[in-house]
Design a protein around this motif. Structure first.
Motif, PDB file in Angstrom:
ATOM      1  N   ASN A 352       0.850  -1.194   0.000  1.00 51.71           N
ATOM      2  CA  ASN A 352       0.000   0.000   0.000  1.00 51.71           C
ATOM      3  C   ASN A 352       0.884   1.241   0.000  1.00 51.71           C
ATOM      4  O   ASN A 352       1.552   1.551   0.987  1.00 51.71           O
ATOM      5  N   GLY A 353       0.879   1.966  -1.114  1.00 53.23           N
ATOM      6  CA  GLY A 353       1.696   3.163  -1.240  1.00 53.23           C
ATOM      7  C   GLY A 353       1.020   4.428  -0.770  1.00 53.23           C
ATOM      8  O   GLY A 353       1.542   5.529  -0.981  1.00 53.23           O
ATOM      9  N   ASN A 354      -0.160   4.289  -0.145  1.00 52.60           N
ATOM     10  CA  ASN A 354      -0.947   5.456   0.270  1.00 52.60           C
ATOM     11  C   ASN A 354      -0.833   5.665   1.773  1.00 52.60           C
ATOM     12  O   ASN A 354      -1.503   4.993   2.559  1.00 52.60           O
ATOM     13  N   SER A 355       0.020   6.582   2.185  1.00 51.63           N
ATOM     14  CA  SER A 355       0.116   6.894   3.609  1.00 51.63           C
ATOM     15  C   SER A 355      -1.109   7.708   4.032  1.00 51.63           C
ATOM     16  O   SER A 355      -1.756   8.357   3.207  1.00 51.63           O
ATOM     17  N   ARG A 356      -1.405   7.664   5.305  1.00 50.26           N
ATOM     18  CA  ARG A 356      -2.523   8.451   5.818  1.00 50.26           C
ATOM     19  C   ARG A 356      -2.307   9.940   5.549  1.00 50.26           C
ATOM     20  O   ARG A 356      -3.236  10.669   5.194  1.00 50.26           O
ATOM     21  N   GLN A 357      -1.073  10.389   5.692  1.00 47.23           N
ATOM     22  CA  GLN A 357      -0.747  11.796   5.456  1.00 47.23           C
ATOM     23  C   GLN A 357      -1.030  12.176   4.004  1.00 47.23           C
ATOM     24  O   GLN A 357      -1.574  13.250   3.726  1.00 47.23           O
ATOM     25  N   TYR A 358      -0.654  11.300   3.078  1.00 48.59           N
ATOM     26  CA  TYR A 358      -0.888  11.572   1.651  1.00 48.59           C
ATOM     27  C   TYR A 358      -2.381  11.673   1.349  1.00 48.59           C
ATOM     28  O   TYR A 358      -2.836  12.596   0.662  1.00 48.59           O
ATOM     29  N   LEU A 359      -3.169  10.749   1.876  1.00 44.15           N
ATOM     30  CA  LEU A 359      -4.610  10.752   1.614  1.00 44.15           C
ATOM     31  C   LEU A 359      -5.273  11.972   2.238  1.00 44.15           C
ATOM     32  O   LEU A 359      -6.167  12.586   1.637  1.00 44.15           O
TER      33      LEU A 359
END
Length: 422
Positions: A352-359
């Motif tokens: 999963n390349g989607n960090s919480r910060q990015y989202l």
């Protein structure tokens, strides 16, 4: 509109799933036939009005597409040597091959989306389902990404006759570029696409900075995601907060939902890790808005999982509970060996390349742009032009009201598409 009193239209043409793009091509129209079979085996047809829609005409298609492109599609055949010099002009080739019955296929799935729009316009149905539609990449002058005629754009143009604001939502793993491009300059349609972006992933568009232009500025919403996103991250951190804000600020009168199933884990061309239930949460959210909804298919290249997904999402639309054990039927071997509706699709090899910060950053950006909308655009109403597709239910009936705005899509004298004039 109470959920338990909704009426449902289901488009079921017996031949649309029998076309073949060619050996080795990932697009398999028979996924629609598998879906229809499961819908029937689960007895969900008893809760819906089943329609075998008429074919779309050349005139219907040229409401959006150029006349020379549609004329070419209507004449080209796999063995027509005289047309091959035009293949590059119209982007035909490996991704968009010329196959036997190509134009008939386009007429069928486009006609189904047009009938769906007409059903909603005349309040003959509250929700219309066309799993054969959703070919969102086709452009005005060319084919793209397995798509030849953009049934979504044509259906939305029809919906705009009666609905002041149409919201388009796309949960395909690929960006809904054809639909966004068609309505990039208008506030009459808001397009919202959740998709993989970056690393040369097709079609290469869909940056969050693509926000619309001129009258349509801030009415194109893009949620660019990275590979491997999972259910909780997708729905709870992105889809639900973005769509809640969209509903608050845009206040649509009608929704078109593209349910591309290539965002499921294990898809042949996809790179997300959504389960069928996670994908379906987006459908449930849309149904909770209690608005007229047109639901279409889209991408999806692991055929058995596409059929599972769209069958399950049909049950969500109907508020039906389905057994996880798929009923025995003629195509049961496609779902072997487990023969269940909800297999484990998680692929541990995809990180999963989607960090919480990015989202959270994406959601914050989208919310900031939506707050720049002064209000939901309002329009005047006047006499409507004729429906593109006449049905037996209302043939001869004269529509009385239609939506109008500064960005015209229709000329009352000659009924010509004007999307390019912005």
């Amino acid at each position: 509109m109470a959920t338990n009193k909704r009426t449902f239209a289901y488009m079921m043409n017996p031949t649309v799933g029998k076309y073949h793009y060619g050996p080795g091509h990932p697009m398999k129209p028979y996924r629609v036939e598998l879906t229809n079979c499961l819908v029937l085996e689960y007895k969900m047809h008893r809760k819906m009005n089943i329609y075998c829609p008429s074919e779309a005409s050349i005139h219907d298609m040229t409401r959006f597409h150029s006349e020379d492109y549609v004329e070419f599609l209507s004449r080209v055949t796999p063995n027509s040597q005289e047309f091959q010099r035009f293949y590059s002009i119209y982007n035909l080739g490996d991704d968009c091959p010329v196959f036997t019955g190509l134009f008939d296929f386009c007429k069928l799935y486009t006609g189904a989306s047009l009938l769906s729009a007409t059903q909603l316009n005349h309040k003959q149905s509250d929700v219309a389902i066309n799993w054969s539609g959703g070919l969102h990449h086709a452009k005005k002058f060319e084919a793209s990404g397995f798509c030849y005629v953009n049934d979504i754009v044509i259906a939305i143009l029809e919906l705009l006759k009666y609905h002041e604001r149409v919201l388009y939502i796309d949960i395909d793993v690929h960006h809904g570029d054809g639909v966004q491009e068609a309505f990039y300059f208008t506030d009459r349609v808001m397009t919202v696409s959740f998709h993989k972006y970056g690393n040369n992933f097709f079609p290469g568009t869909g940056s969050m900075y693509e926000i619309g232009a001129e009258t349509g500025r801030y009415y194109s919403i893009n949620v660019p995601l990275r590979e491997g996103i999972t259910d909780d991250d997708y729905y709870e951190l992105v889809f639900k907060p973005v769509m809640s804000t969209v509903m608050q600020y845009y206040r649509p009168k009608c929704i078109v939902l593209q349910c591309g199933a290539d965002s499921l884990g294990g898809d042949r061309l996809g790179c997300f890790n959504l389960s069928i239930k996670g994908h379906g949460k987006c459908v449930s959210f849309v149904m909770e808005q209690n608005l007229p909804v047109l639901v279409v298919g889209g991408g999806g290249y692991t055929v058995k999982n596409v059929a599972r997904c769209w069958t399950y999402e049909t049950s969500l639309i109907l508020n039906e509970q389905l057994s996880n054990d798929i009923p025995y039927h003629d195509y049961i071997e496609f779902f072997a060996p487990d023969c269940v509706l909800h297999p484990n699709l998680f692929n541990p090899k995809i990180e999963n390349g989607n960090s919480r910060q990015y989202l959270e950053l994406i959601v914050q950006f989208v919310n900031e742009k939506l707050r720049l909308l002064a209000h939901a655009p309002s329009v005047q109403m006047h006499d409507a032009p004729p429906d593109l597709l006449q049905t037996d239910d209302h043939s001869g009936a004269k529509p009385t009201r239609r939506a109008d705005a500064a960005n015209e899509f229709y000329d009352d004298d000659n009924d010509v598409d004007r999307t390019d004039e912005n």
